[in-house]
Design a protein around this motif. Sequence first.
Motif, PDB file in Angstrom:
ATOM      1  N   CYS A   1       3.024  -7.321  -2.917  1.00 42.51           N
ATOM      2  CA  CYS A   1       3.447  -5.974  -2.524  1.00 42.51           C
ATOM      3  C   CYS A   1       2.723  -4.928  -3.361  1.00 42.51           C
ATOM      4  O   CYS A   1       2.581  -5.080  -4.571  1.00 42.51           O
ATOM      5  CB  CYS A   1       4.955  -5.838  -2.714  1.00 42.51           C
ATOM      6  SG  CYS A   1       5.600  -4.275  -2.076  1.00 42.51           S
TER       7      CYS A   1
ATOM      8  N   ASN B   1       3.852  -1.984  -3.797  1.00 45.06           N
ATOM      9  CA  ASN B   1       4.870  -1.182  -4.493  1.00 45.06           C
ATOM     10  C   ASN B   1       5.432  -1.980  -5.664  1.00 45.06           C
ATOM     11  O   ASN B   1       5.305  -3.195  -5.711  1.00 45.06           O
ATOM     12  CB  ASN B   1       6.007  -0.811  -3.545  1.00 45.06           C
ATOM     13  CG  ASN B   1       5.516   0.046  -2.398  1.00 45.06           C
ATOM     14  OD1 ASN B   1       4.584   0.824  -2.555  1.00 45.06           O
ATOM     15  ND2 ASN B   1       6.137  -0.105  -1.241  1.00 45.06           N
ATOM     16  N   GLY B   2       6.089  -1.296  -6.543  1.00 52.71           N
ATOM     17  CA  GLY B   2       6.696  -1.994  -7.692  1.00 52.71           C
ATOM     18  C   GLY B   2       8.103  -1.490  -7.917  1.00 52.71           C
ATOM     19  O   GLY B   2       8.406  -0.952  -8.985  1.00 52.71           O
ATOM     20  N   CYS B   3       8.973  -1.663  -6.916  1.00 51.45           N
ATOM     21  CA  CYS B   3      10.339  -1.144  -7.038  1.00 51.45           C
ATOM     22  C   CYS B   3      11.036  -1.811  -8.220  1.00 51.45           C
ATOM     23  O   CYS B   3      10.974  -3.036  -8.373  1.00 51.45           O
ATOM     24  CB  CYS B   3      11.115  -1.395  -5.749  1.00 51.45           C
ATOM     25  SG  CYS B   3      10.291  -0.759  -4.289  1.00 51.45           S
TER      26      CYS B   3
ATOM     27  N   PHE C   1      14.030  -2.417  -8.891  1.00 51.45           N
ATOM     28  CA  PHE C   1      15.193  -3.277  -8.629  1.00 51.45           C
ATOM     29  C   PHE C   1      14.782  -4.601  -7.990  1.00 51.45           C
ATOM     30  O   PHE C   1      15.626  -5.407  -7.647  1.00 51.45           O
ATOM     31  CB  PHE C   1      16.197  -2.557  -7.707  1.00 51.45           C
ATOM     32  CG  PHE C   1      15.539  -1.928  -6.513  1.00 51.45           C
ATOM     33  CD1 PHE C   1      15.125  -2.695  -5.439  1.00 51.45           C
ATOM     34  CD2 PHE C   1      15.286  -0.566  -6.480  1.00 51.45           C
ATOM     35  CE1 PHE C   1      14.501  -2.133  -4.359  1.00 51.45           C
ATOM     36  CE2 PHE C   1      14.660   0.018  -5.392  1.00 51.45           C
ATOM     37  CZ  PHE C   1      14.266  -0.765  -4.332  1.00 51.45           C
ATOM     38  N   CYS C   2      13.490  -4.827  -7.835  1.00 52.66           N
ATOM     39  CA  CYS C   2      13.024  -5.956  -7.025  1.00 52.66           C
ATOM     40  C   CYS C   2      12.489  -7.089  -7.913  1.00 52.66           C
ATOM     41  O   CYS C   2      11.566  -6.875  -8.696  1.00 52.66           O
ATOM     42  CB  CYS C   2      11.933  -5.479  -6.074  1.00 52.66           C
ATOM     43  SG  CYS C   2      11.270  -6.784  -5.036  1.00 52.66           S
TER      44      CYS C   2
ATOM     45  N   PHE D   1      11.557  -9.919  -6.374  1.00 52.68           N
ATOM     46  CA  PHE D   1      10.863 -10.723  -5.364  1.00 52.68           C
ATOM     47  C   PHE D   1       9.361 -10.466  -5.378  1.00 52.68           C
ATOM     48  O   PHE D   1       8.560 -11.405  -5.305  1.00 52.68           O
ATOM     49  CB  PHE D   1      11.484 -10.341  -4.008  1.00 52.68           C
ATOM     50  CG  PHE D   1      10.750 -10.774  -2.781  1.00 52.68           C
ATOM     51  CD1 PHE D   1      10.785 -12.099  -2.364  1.00 52.68           C
ATOM     52  CD2 PHE D   1      10.054  -9.848  -2.001  1.00 52.68           C
ATOM     53  CE1 PHE D   1      10.121 -12.495  -1.209  1.00 52.68           C
ATOM     54  CE2 PHE D   1       9.395 -10.230  -0.850  1.00 52.68           C
ATOM     55  CZ  PHE D   1       9.434 -11.556  -0.457  1.00 52.68           C
ATOM     56  N   SER D   2       8.964  -9.210  -5.556  1.00 54.40           N
ATOM     57  CA  SER D   2       7.555  -8.872  -5.333  1.00 54.40           C
ATOM     58  C   SER D   2       6.661  -9.280  -6.499  1.00 54.40           C
ATOM     59  O   SER D   2       7.096  -9.357  -7.655  1.00 54.40           O
ATOM     60  CB  SER D   2       7.415  -7.368  -5.088  1.00 54.40           C
ATOM     61  OG  SER D   2       7.449  -6.671  -6.307  1.00 54.40           O
TER      62      SER D   2
ATOM     63  N   GLY E   1       6.627  -8.312   1.538  1.00 56.20           N
ATOM     64  CA  GLY E   1       6.180  -7.169   0.743  1.00 56.20           C
ATOM     65  C   GLY E   1       5.166  -6.353   1.534  1.00 56.20           C
ATOM     66  O   GLY E   1       4.718  -6.758   2.617  1.00 56.20           O
TER      67      GLY E   1
ATOM     68  N   VAL F   1       9.810   0.385   5.966  1.00 60.50           N
ATOM     69  CA  VAL F   1       8.814   0.508   4.886  1.00 60.50           C
ATOM     70  C   VAL F   1       7.538  -0.267   5.254  1.00 60.50           C
ATOM     71  O   VAL F   1       6.417   0.233   5.067  1.00 60.50           O
ATOM     72  CB  VAL F   1       9.409  -0.030   3.558  1.00 60.50           C
ATOM     73  CG1 VAL F   1       8.364  -0.095   2.461  1.00 60.50           C
ATOM     74  CG2 VAL F   1      10.590   0.843   3.126  1.00 60.50           C
TER      75      VAL F   1
ATOM     76  N   LYS G   1       7.360   3.956  -3.063  1.00 59.38           N
ATOM     77  CA  LYS G   1       7.828   3.512  -1.750  1.00 59.38           C
ATOM     78  C   LYS G   1       7.981   4.680  -0.777  1.00 59.38           C
ATOM     79  O   LYS G   1       8.180   5.824  -1.203  1.00 59.38           O
ATOM     80  CB  LYS G   1       9.188   2.854  -1.987  1.00 59.38           C
ATOM     81  CG  LYS G   1       9.804   2.208  -0.827  1.00 59.38           C
ATOM     82  CD  LYS G   1      11.041   1.452  -1.272  1.00 59.38           C
ATOM     83  CE  LYS G   1      11.159   0.187  -0.473  1.00 59.38           C
ATOM     84  NZ  LYS G   1      11.955  -0.798  -1.179  1.00 59.38           N
TER      85      LYS G   1
HETATM   86 FE1  SF4 Z   1       7.868  -4.346  -2.411  1.00 66.52          FE
HETATM   87 FE2  SF4 Z   1      10.125  -4.298  -0.957  1.00 66.52          FE
HETATM   88 FE3  SF4 Z   1      10.136  -5.351  -3.450  1.00 66.52          FE
HETATM   89 FE4  SF4 Z   1       9.861  -2.711  -3.129  1.00 66.52          FE
HETATM   90  S1  SF4 Z   1      11.687  -3.944  -2.547  1.00 66.52           S
HETATM   91  S2  SF4 Z   1       8.613  -4.019  -4.485  1.00 66.52           S
HETATM   92  S3  SF4 Z   1       8.662  -2.585  -1.216  1.00 66.52           S
HETATM   93  S4  SF4 Z   1       9.004  -6.137  -1.675  1.00 66.52           S
END
Ligand code: SF4
Length: 370
Positions: free
Chosen positions: A72, A74-76, A78-79, A81-82, A117, A149, A197
């Motif tokens: 991804c 982006n670097g949210c 709270f995430c 996963f990415s 992502g 998104v 984002k």
């Molecule tokens: Fe990427 Fe979605 Fe994780 Fe944001 S929430 S970092 S957009 S995968």
Amino acid sequence: MFEPRYYRNLGLEEIARKVSEGERLTIDDGEKLFACPEVTAVGALAHLARTRLHGKSAYYVVNRHINYSNICVNGCRFCAFSRKKGDPLSFELSEEQILEKAGAGGRALTEIHVVGGCHPDLPLSFFENIIGRIREVQPHAFIKAFTAVEVAHFAKKEGVSVGEVLARLKSAGVRMLPGGGAEVFSDRVRKLLCPEKLDAAGWLDVVRQAHETGIRSNATMLYGHIETPRERVEHMAALRELQDGTGGFVCFIPLAFQPSNTPLGPMAPTTGVDDLKTIAVSRLMLDNIAHIKAYWVMLTVKLAQTALYFGADDFDGTVVEEKIGHMAGARSQQGMTRGEIERIIREGGFEPVERDSLFRPVSGNAARQG
Ligand code: SF4
Ligand code: V47
């Protein structure tokens, strides 16, 4: 209907009256409900609203989630996963791997939920092709794919309009957008947690265009991090306003923040009372969105079952494999069988209704499992 003195003592008499009479609640009302120390008082109001709409029915779907990649741009914060490209924990499924998951060992699925992502390289044609191939493997499945998104990301990457992306995805076979990426619409929160984002206005605009193109969607709200109760209610009010215009939202899903392994760092997870109150306030504020989902993956199965008495009417589904919540520490199991879901719903005192993505009852589905 309600003991007036009880609600008067809690300062909720006027809100109880509005709920009894089916009147719309204000943002201040929603904030008051969050501030009420008695979750059962808020829950009873939400249960009334839920029962009016759905009686004893509690819905679920035979579905499968497929995360095609966690790479991804982006670097949210709270995430969990990415990952960036090249990171040892990044993954990118091949077409064959995606099709194998979609094939579900020869079992028919009612819904396939595809998200990932915002990948820096994969072109829109890759996704159009994948959706077409999934339809060959699961010709009767309802394909719910790509958050607002991702749609905005595809548009930016291809240099085309959001409208064109939506039209191309629709003709490839996408029938609905999942509700992810909404987070909390507060610009204050987004600046701190996910500045790269798509912003709140952008999310609402993509979804509005999807609804106008005939692609319905869900909507989520990520709660339990740095947002205030008022920001939660304002999020709900923004969805309610859009829904007044388009009628395209099918279901609202409050997502309890899972804090482990996230860049946000150590943080206490949400409590059960907060989870139940958030479900209840959602049901009460969102008078024009028919369904509220108790997403068992984030809530745990036991709390999701309890949430059916706090305004929720949907349990999501079999899911099979989940990464976004589990990489962030969700302690729920990976998937549930149809039999397990039905047992949990029945033992909770509700009537299970197997549904499709639009909540139309499904009967005698070849997907029956477990
Ligand atoms: Fe990427 Fe979605 Fe994780 Fe944001 S929430 S970092 S957009 S995968
Ligand atoms: O968009 C990211 C959120 C969403 C975390 O539409 C987190 O039917 C909790 O949208 N803790 C993806 N949540 C999940 C989602 C969803 C799930 C089930 C059904 C549907 C539907 C949609 O999860 C992301 C983001 O908002 N998320 N990190 C986290 N640490």
